[in-house]
Design a protein around this motif. Structure first.
Motif, mmCIF file in Angstrom:
data_model
loop_
_atom_site.group_PDB
_atom_site.id
_atom_site.type_symbol
_atom_site.label_atom_id
_atom_site.label_comp_id
_atom_site.label_asym_id
_atom_site.label_seq_id
_atom_site.Cartn_x
_atom_site.Cartn_y
_atom_site.Cartn_z
ATOM 1 N N LEU A 194 -74.712 24.264 15.564
ATOM 2 C CA LEU A 194 -75.976 23.530 15.659
ATOM 3 C C LEU A 194 -75.768 22.098 16.137
ATOM 4 O O LEU A 194 -76.617 21.549 16.848
ATOM 5 N N ARG A 195 -74.652 21.499 15.790
ATOM 6 C CA ARG A 195 -74.372 20.148 16.293
ATOM 7 C C ARG A 195 -74.242 20.137 17.810
ATOM 8 O O ARG A 195 -74.536 19.131 18.451
ATOM 9 N N ARG A 196 -73.808 21.259 18.366
ATOM 10 C CA ARG A 196 -73.692 21.369 19.820
ATOM 11 C C ARG A 196 -74.962 21.934 20.450
ATOM 12 O O ARG A 196 -74.993 22.227 21.640
ATOM 13 N N ASP A 197 -76.007 22.056 19.627
ATOM 14 C CA ASP A 197 -77.293 22.599 20.081
ATOM 15 C C ASP A 197 -77.141 23.994 20.678
ATOM 16 O O ASP A 197 -77.853 24.363 21.616
ATOM 17 N N ALA A 254 -79.867 23.543 9.351
ATOM 18 C CA ALA A 254 -80.590 23.077 10.539
ATOM 19 C C ALA A 254 -81.453 21.863 10.212
ATOM 20 O O ALA A 254 -81.465 20.871 10.963
ATOM 21 N N LEU A 257 -79.431 18.692 9.641
ATOM 22 C CA LEU A 257 -78.891 18.169 10.903
ATOM 23 C C LEU A 257 -79.996 17.691 11.847
ATOM 24 O O LEU A 257 -79.701 17.092 12.888
ATOM 25 N N LYS A 259 -81.969 19.748 13.517
ATOM 26 C CA LYS A 259 -81.951 20.674 14.645
ATOM 27 C C LYS A 259 -83.074 21.705 14.496
ATOM 28 O O LYS A 259 -83.456 22.068 13.379
ATOM 29 N N ARG A 261 -85.105 25.089 14.135
ATOM 30 C CA ARG A 261 -84.756 26.360 13.502
ATOM 31 C C ARG A 261 -84.683 27.519 14.493
ATOM 32 O O ARG A 261 -84.073 28.533 14.184
ATOM 33 N N LEU A 263 -82.932 27.799 16.926
ATOM 34 C CA LEU A 263 -81.546 28.048 17.321
ATOM 35 C C LEU A 263 -80.891 29.116 16.445
ATOM 36 O O LEU A 263 -79.839 29.661 16.802
#
Length: 322
Positions: A194-197, A254, A257, A259, A261, A263
């Motif tokens: 998730l950090r890298r999308d 998520a 972070l 980001k 959801r 993903l």
């Protein structure tokens, strides 16, 4: 402070072993770690810890290596088969049953306060009743080779320890998580992706698990060694006793972070055949016998893991359990 002054730890360079060593050091316990040379090279033990390397865990070899060594407590966290990829039948026997047998025989003349062995919720297999926490009275019906090896180690180790007059208890761990986890386990894997999308392919996520933060687990081991009322030859569940849905874990990561959801691609992977949808323990027997209770919630544990994970860390793409 603990009631014991010294401890021998096996599996000290692994996930839980390394956390336990840190907690023992903080309480002033004199620690001896028994490790294989490869493990000693992969992760250094902290300063102030005595490390004994051995190429063999046979009782005769261990007696030589441990000559002049003694401890009040033994914590056996060494095991084989925790990773889904480690399923060699012979190594499962050697790394769980044989290792425990030899360790008990090699230390039989030590004036031990307690020998604490690490068990697993995998020993139970599928729960007898859905949505009801599993107690220690449930029959052992492991559905995996790993669960079978762990159950066998507990049964054989308990009988041998009784014959050798060693005060032996087993802690059956449920879902343990924390910053020291391997990168291919669920939460570290989610954090990295998730950090890298990047999208994450997951099972439907409707499994309910019992998750306990690593620091709480380490404190449970210490409490088990200290507790006066623990019965030799018995197994105790060490868990949060709180059901947590895997889908909720993914969404919490998520959200923490920041980001989206979407993903999280739920349902792209199938459940494993040996994977129960409900695996939650009842910890009342352990909490009634010790002064221990879990302190770190799943949400707080996730926040700590994110804070402890380097932004540039590289995570494995290996298949994980969820």
């Amino acid at each position: 402070m603990t009631l014991f002054r010294s401890a021998l730890v096996t599996g000290a360079t692994g996930f839980l072993g390394s956390v336990l060593v840190e907690h023992l050091l903080a309480q002033g316990v004199e620690i001896t770690c028994l490790v294989r040379p490869s493990a000693a090279d992969s992760r250094k033990t902290p300063k102030g810890v005595r490390t004994i390397e051995t190429t063999s865990f046979r009782a005769s070899q261990l007696k030589i290596k441990l000559a002049g060594v003694s401890a009040d407590v033994i914590f056996n966290l060494a095991s084989y088969g925790v990773r889904p990829s480690d399923r060699d039948p012979h190594q499962l026997i050697e790394g769980n049953i044989d290792l425990l047998t030899d360790l008990l025989e090699a230390t039989a003349d030590w004036p031990l306060r307690r020998f604490v062995h690490t068990g697993s919720c995998s020993e139970y297999g599928f729960p007898e009743r859905e949505n009801v926490p599993i107690t220690e009275s449930q029959s052992l019906r492991p559905a995996s080779l790993y669960g079978s090896a762990k159950a066998s180690s507990v049964l054989f180790g308990t009988a041998l320890a009784s014959r050798l007059n060693i005060p032996f208890v087993t802690l059956r761990l449920f879902g343990v998580f924390g910053p020291h986890e391997a990168p291919d386990r669920l939460i570290p894997y989610l954090i990295a992706k998730l950090r890298r999308d990047e999208p994450v392919d997951l099972t439907p996520g409707e499994q309910f698990r019992d998750l306990l933060y690593e620091d709480d687990v380490a404190e449970a081991f210490i409490a088990a060694a200290d507790a006066i009322g623990m019965k030799s030859g018995e197994a105790y569940n060490v868990c949060s006793a709180r059901p947590t849905r895997i889908r909720d874990v993914g969404e919490a990561v998520a959200d923490e972070l920041g980001k989206p959801r979407h993903l999280l691609h739920w349902g792209e992977r199938q459940y494993r055949a040996d994977e129960p949808l409900w695996l939650v323990g009842d910890n009342r027997r352990f909490t009634a016998t010790t002064s221990w209770s879990p302190r770190v919630s799943v949400e707080e544990g996730i926040r700590r893991m994110i804070a402890a994970t380097p932004l540039s860390g590289k995570n494995s793409e290996h298949q994980h359990a969820f």
